[in-house]
Every structure is written in structure tokens, then in C-alpha cells.
Motif scaffolding. Structure first.
Motif, mmCIF file in Angstrom:
data_model
loop_
_atom_site.group_PDB
_atom_site.id
_atom_site.type_symbol
_atom_site.label_atom_id
_atom_site.label_comp_id
_atom_site.label_asym_id
_atom_site.label_seq_id
_atom_site.Cartn_x
_atom_site.Cartn_y
_atom_site.Cartn_z
ATOM 1 N N ARG A 272 27.451 41.899 39.278
ATOM 2 C CA ARG A 272 28.273 43.112 39.127
ATOM 3 C C ARG A 272 28.973 43.122 37.775
ATOM 4 O O ARG A 272 29.087 44.175 37.126
ATOM 5 C CB ARG A 272 29.287 43.196 40.268
ATOM 6 C CG ARG A 272 28.671 43.477 41.631
ATOM 7 C CD ARG A 272 29.731 43.861 42.641
ATOM 8 N NE ARG A 272 29.188 44.019 43.988
ATOM 9 C CZ ARG A 272 28.577 45.117 44.410
ATOM 10 N NH1 ARG A 272 28.390 46.139 43.586
ATOM 11 N NH2 ARG A 272 28.129 45.192 45.662
ATOM 12 N N THR A 290 32.009 52.239 39.773
ATOM 13 C CA THR A 290 31.651 51.786 41.125
ATOM 14 C C THR A 290 31.550 50.266 41.179
ATOM 15 O O THR A 290 32.046 49.625 42.124
ATOM 16 C CB THR A 290 30.319 52.418 41.564
ATOM 17 O OG1 THR A 290 30.468 53.840 41.627
ATOM 18 C CG2 THR A 290 29.894 51.892 42.922
ATOM 19 N N LYS A 293 35.088 48.774 40.897
ATOM 20 C CA LYS A 293 35.828 48.888 42.161
ATOM 21 C C LYS A 293 35.334 47.850 43.172
ATOM 22 O O LYS A 293 36.131 47.284 43.928
ATOM 23 C CB LYS A 293 35.673 50.298 42.726
ATOM 24 C CG LYS A 293 36.467 51.355 41.961
ATOM 25 C CD LYS A 293 36.252 52.742 42.564
ATOM 26 C CE LYS A 293 37.079 53.791 41.837
ATOM 27 N NZ LYS A 293 36.848 55.152 42.376
ATOM 28 N N ALA A 294 34.044 47.588 43.181
ATOM 29 C CA ALA A 294 33.499 46.579 44.087
ATOM 30 C C ALA A 294 34.040 45.191 43.739
ATOM 31 O O ALA A 294 34.304 44.374 44.634
ATOM 32 C CB ALA A 294 31.972 46.588 44.034
ATOM 33 N N VAL A 296 37.009 44.601 42.344
ATOM 34 C CA VAL A 296 38.405 44.580 42.791
ATOM 35 C C VAL A 296 38.485 44.354 44.295
ATOM 36 O O VAL A 296 39.325 43.585 44.788
ATOM 37 C CB VAL A 296 39.122 45.883 42.385
ATOM 38 C CG1 VAL A 296 40.473 46.001 43.076
ATOM 39 C CG2 VAL A 296 39.298 45.936 40.868
ATOM 40 N N GLU A 297 37.618 45.034 45.042
ATOM 41 C CA GLU A 297 37.623 44.881 46.501
ATOM 42 C C GLU A 297 37.244 43.460 46.919
ATOM 43 O O GLU A 297 37.754 42.950 47.919
ATOM 44 C CB GLU A 297 36.658 45.886 47.128
ATOM 45 C CG GLU A 297 37.135 47.333 47.024
ATOM 46 C CD GLU A 297 36.073 48.323 47.472
ATOM 47 O OE1 GLU A 297 34.975 47.860 47.893
ATOM 48 O OE2 GLU A 297 36.321 49.540 47.407
ATOM 49 N N SER A 298 36.391 42.824 46.144
ATOM 50 C CA SER A 298 35.955 41.471 46.497
ATOM 51 C C SER A 298 37.041 40.438 46.247
ATOM 52 O O SER A 298 37.145 39.450 46.981
ATOM 53 C CB SER A 298 34.693 41.096 45.715
ATOM 54 O OG SER A 298 34.975 40.990 44.321
ATOM 55 N N GLU A 299 37.855 40.651 45.203
ATOM 56 C CA GLU A 299 38.938 39.728 44.873
ATOM 57 C C GLU A 299 40.155 40.545 44.434
ATOM 58 O O GLU A 299 40.404 40.713 43.236
ATOM 59 C CB GLU A 299 38.518 38.750 43.776
ATOM 60 C CG GLU A 299 37.426 37.778 44.197
ATOM 61 C CD GLU A 299 37.076 36.773 43.115
ATOM 62 O OE1 GLU A 299 37.811 36.700 42.102
ATOM 63 O OE2 GLU A 299 36.058 36.071 43.269
ATOM 64 N N PRO A 300 40.923 41.043 45.360
ATOM 65 C CA PRO A 300 42.039 41.943 45.023
ATOM 66 C C PRO A 300 43.185 41.283 44.267
ATOM 67 O O PRO A 300 44.075 41.990 43.796
ATOM 68 C CB PRO A 300 42.508 42.460 46.383
ATOM 69 C CG PRO A 300 42.001 41.479 47.380
ATOM 70 C CD PRO A 300 40.742 40.924 46.815
ATOM 71 N N GLN A 301 43.174 39.961 44.123
ATOM 72 C CA GLN A 301 44.222 39.278 43.368
ATOM 73 C C GLN A 301 43.735 38.812 41.994
ATOM 74 O O GLN A 301 44.424 38.057 41.314
ATOM 75 C CB GLN A 301 44.743 38.073 44.159
ATOM 76 C CG GLN A 301 45.364 38.431 45.500
ATOM 77 C CD GLN A 301 46.532 39.388 45.345
ATOM 78 O OE1 GLN A 301 47.452 39.156 44.560
ATOM 79 N NE2 GLN A 301 46.493 40.491 46.085
ATOM 80 N N TYR A 306 40.930 44.113 37.615
ATOM 81 C CA TYR A 306 41.738 45.309 37.360
ATOM 82 C C TYR A 306 41.683 45.681 35.877
ATOM 83 O O TYR A 306 41.664 46.872 35.525
ATOM 84 C CB TYR A 306 43.190 45.075 37.781
ATOM 85 C CG TYR A 306 43.404 45.046 39.272
ATOM 86 C CD1 TYR A 306 43.575 46.229 39.985
ATOM 87 C CD2 TYR A 306 43.421 43.845 39.967
ATOM 88 C CE1 TYR A 306 43.764 46.209 41.366
ATOM 89 C CE2 TYR A 306 43.603 43.813 41.341
ATOM 90 C CZ TYR A 306 43.770 45.000 42.038
ATOM 91 O OH TYR A 306 43.954 44.984 43.398
#
Length: 462
Positions: A272, A290, A293-294, A296-301, A306
Motif C-alpha cells: 500500500r 484510498t 486511508k487503508a 491509517v485504518e490498519s495502524e491508527p496510531q 496521517y
């Protein structure tokens, strides 16, 4: 920042720094990459008795395989070396080897190669190393890059005895930190086949680090007796290394090539990462967003994810949408000046007086953490000027040109700053320091230019 084909991918985590347009190579700056280089290499530096904070690593935009030490405790790594390494142990094997060249006090062998390098290249190396040691990192790089032979390894060569010592010491450093040294052997085996090639076809690392079968056999004996022999790579470091490779490939290669290596069917984070850059370079904004965003969703920290998403929004003209995303990146990575610079740039670009005021402390903090960050100085100067703080704007601009290795411009703005600040204040004294150092650098560069001009005239007359 350089204009042209790289403008659309400015900052997308990787910052392309080119102090002067004519330089053959550029420094690639990326918060995540720099963090990885230190996380993975600092234990090796400590094993060698070095202070990690004193060792500076620079990633050069260069496809050939090379790494070299110069100017004291400065390691330069070609992007091609990272892309050629199959795993993190191969990369760290090279880093361990280079670490000995610093810790073991090796001096570069000059001989015939030194004579062929040319006065300008040698002088640029000496001046650049002095500037780096004096604290002007980018200024030193600017001077050094003017001598292209230095960066290309044309006269950076070690004796075979030094190379053997670096092999064995590097293997010992790896053993101390629990890393399998087989990676060093595998990587050197890749390069050994180039010994039979004409020098012009060899990678610079082969020319500057002479290889032979005896060296590899000695290294193999040392590695096979290590307690870490056949130990697999550290999973966390290996994952970070593969992400770094994917980012570099996506950033440096043509999108078509990247997408062949990392097709959409591959949903790994590394894949990705690579596709974010490939789609971004192809101006496929929605697809790039897209993928971001994937991530970020996989590792939001993860602040770097970001950062990438914020940069895509910024580059796509959705600047205000990028601000909360960048803020989240800064909140998650408060000690990442490159991320703070991206956030500050987005705020400054809107030319909103309120945002200008808010950007100033963010960019000031970025420059305190990374005084050689020319782009942070540029945006800070703009924010100061918009806020009516002309004296600070002049000093920030002087810092920018000083760091970028443009001494005449640094002199001009340092003089303006000295005229604006009260004599004896810390700001006035800093402007004076920049003035004196830049004047001396400008004089040396002018002497170098005149010497080159005389040499050209003599060559023409002959």
C-alpha cells in the motif's frame, strides 16, 4: 524545494532537498526513514563505542549501490543500496562495516585516484566536512555536493587491510547486538561478481571497497562462530525495512514498474505504501487517498500514515481538509520536525493571518529540532513577514540560505537582521555568526571558482 517534475510529490513523506540545481545528487529526507536508520543502526554505533547522536546519516538520491564515510562521523547511503538489499540484515551488514571505518579511524587512501579527482572536488570535500562539523549540516552538504567526485566515490578508497578490519569489526558489532552477520556476506557476494567488470560498469561501492574471495572467507569464518549465526531478522525491523524499500521504490520508480512489483491484489502495508506513491505520481488522487486511508485504518496510531494522507489532500488542493490530518500526525509524532514542517507549510500556504500566527510556534519548534531544515526556515520566514515581524523574517531567511549552502544570500539577509535587532541580543549575535561564517565560505568558493576558471583557460590554450 526543487521545482519541476518533483513538485507534485513534494513532502509526500519524502522531501527532495537540492541546495543548488546543478548538483548531481540530492538528499532524500523522510521522517520515517530517518527514524528507522537510527533505530536500526544506533545499537551498532554503541557497540563500536560511538555516540549515536554524533553519527549523522544521509540518504542520497542515487540508483547505484554505495555507502561511504567522510567528514568525520557522517555516513552517506545511496538509495540504490537500500533497494538492492533483500532484507534488513544485508543493509545492517553494510552499516556495521561502514561503522568500523569511523570507529577504527580509517583514513581514505588517495594515491592515483586522489590525483585524478581534481582540486575542486578535494577542496569541496574539505570545506564541506568543516561546515558539517561546525554545525551547518546542509551548508556542508552544499559545498560537498559541488564536488561530484566525492559523492560518487571516485577517490574514496580503502586499503584491503582496512577493508578486512572493517569486515571483522563489523561482524563483531553485529554479534554484540544479536544480529546475524550472514546478511553482510550475502550482500558482499552480490557485489563480488562485479570485480571482473570494467570500472565504469562497477557500482561505486566495489570501486571504493575492494572485494576478494579471501576477505569473504575470513568474514564467513567469523560469522559462523557467532551465537547469532542463522538467526532470523528481527521481525519488527524487517517489516520497517520492507516498508522503507516500498516507499523508495514508489517514490523513485516509474508508477508502472512499482505497480508490477506491488499489484492491487497485495494488501500488505509495504505494498500500500508503494502504491500511494505510484498513484500520486500518476495523478490518480482518489486511488492514492484510498490507499492512504487503508494505511491509517490498519495502524491508527502511526503518525507517518496521517502524514501521507495529509500530504495527498494538500497536494490535491484540499488544504483545509489536510490540517486536522496533519495535526493528528504531529500529535502522534511530536519529535518529528519534518512532519511539523509539512503541517506548518499547509497552514502558511492558506495565507490566513490567524493560521500564520498558529504556524509560527510549530515551525519554530521544527527548526529547533532540525536546524538544517531549509524548508521549515522558508515557511517560518514567510509567517514572520505576514505577521509584521520583519527582523525575525530576515534572520530566518539568513538561516535558510546558510543551511542551503548559498553564502552570498546568507550574508545579505544576515546583514539585514543585524540592522534590525538590538546589538548584543541573542538574535543579533546569531545573525553575526551567520554573517562571518558565510563571508568566509563565499570567499573560499570565489577563490575556487577563479582557480577553476584559470585551469579552464590554461587547458584551452594548450
Amino acid at each position: 524545494m526543487r521545482s519541476g517534475p518533483y513538485k507534485i510529490i513534494i513532502g509526500l513523506a519524502l522531501w527532495l532537498i537540492t541546495p543548488v540545481e546543478t548538483f548531481a545528487q540530492s538528499i532524500l529526507r523522510d521522517a520515517e526513514t530517518e527514524a528507522f536508520l537510527h533505530e536500526s543502526s544506533d545499537p551498532i554505533f554503541r557497540a563500536a563505542g560511538l555516540t549515536p547522536q554524533s553519527v549523522h546519516m544521509y540518504l542520497l538520491h542515487e540508483n547505484s549501490i554505495n555507502a561511504f564515510v567522510t567528514g568525520g562521523q557522517n555516513i552517506f547511503i545511496h538509495s540504490g543500496l537500500i533497494l538492492a538489499a533483500d532484507d534488513v540484515t544485508e543493509f545492517l551488514g553494510v552499516m556495521a562495516h561502514e561503522t568500523c571505518h569511523i570507529a577504527c579511524g580509517h583514513r581514505l587512501r588517495r594515491g592515483e585516484a586522489y590525483a585524478n579527482a581534481g582540486t575542486a572536488s578535494i577542496l569541496s570535500m574539505v570545506l564541506g566536512a568543516a561546515a558539517i562539523l561546525a554545525g551547518g549540516t546542509d551548508a556542508g552538504m552544499g559545498i560537498m555536493m559541488a564536488g561530484q567526485s566525492v559523492a560518487q566515490g571516485q577517490f574514496l578508497a580503502y586499503t584491503r587491510g582496512q577493508e578486512s578490519e572493517a569486515d571483522l569489526a563489523g561482524a563483531k558489532y553485529l554479534e554484540t547486538v544479536g544480529i546475524n552477520g550472514e546478511g553482510m556476506i550475502r550482500f558482499f557476494d552480490k557485489l563480488r561478481d562485479q570485480e571482473i567488470l570494467a570500472q565504469v560498469r562497477q557500482d561505486p561501492y566495489v570501486r571504493s571497497h575492494p572485494l576478494n574471495r579471501v576477505r569473504i572467507l575470513q568474514l564467513q569464518q567469523a560469522v559462523e562462530t557467532s551465537p547469532s549465526y542463522q538467526k532470523p531478522p528481527n521481525p519488527a525491523l524487517e517489516e520497517k525495512f520492507q516498508r522503507l524499500k516500498a516507499k523508495l521504490m514508489g517514490y523513485l520508480y516509474e508508477p508502472r514498474r512499482t505497480l508490477r512489483k506491488y499489484p492491487p491484489s497485495d494488501t500488505s502495508i509495504a505494498a500500500r505504501y508503494a502504491r500511494v506513491y505510484a498513484y500520486h505520481k500518476s495523478l490518480e488522487w482518489d486511488l492514492a487517498l484510498t490507499e492512504a486511508k487503508a494505511l491509517v485504518e490498519s495502524e491508527p496510531q502511526n503518525p507517518y500514515f496521517y502524514e501521507i494522507m495529509g500530504q495527498i489532500l494538500f497536494e490535491n488542493g484540499r488544504v483545509r481538509e489536510s490540517l486536522p490530518v496533519f495535526k493528528q500526525a504531529v500529535d502522534l509524532g511530536p519529535r518529528e520536525p519534518l512532519i511539523a514542517t509539512a503541517y506548518g507549510q499547509a497552514m502558511v500556504s492558506l495565507e490566513d493571518p490567524d493560521l500564520m500566527e498558529k504556524a509560527i510556534p510549530i515551525l519554530e519548534d521544527a527548526t529547533r529540532q532540525d536546524s538544517g531544515n531549509t524548508f521549515a526556515w522558508f515557511n517560518l520566514a514567510k509567517a514572520y513577514a505576514w505577521s509584521g515581524r520583519d527582523a525575525e523574517a530576515s534572520l530566518a531567511t539568513a538561516e535558510r540560505f546558510y543551511s542551503a549552502g548559498v553564502p552570498m544570500m546568507a550574508v545579505m539577509h544576515a546583514q539585514r537582521a543585524m540592522e534590525s535587532f538590538k546589538m548584543g541580543t541573542s538574535e543579533w549575535l546569531r545573525a553575526q555568526d551567520i554573517l562571518y561564517v558565510s563571508q568566509e565560505a563565499a570567499e573560499k568558493l570565489e577563490k575556487q571558482r577563479r582557480r577553476q576558471e584559470r585551469q579552464r583557460r590554461l587547458s584551452f590554450e594548450d
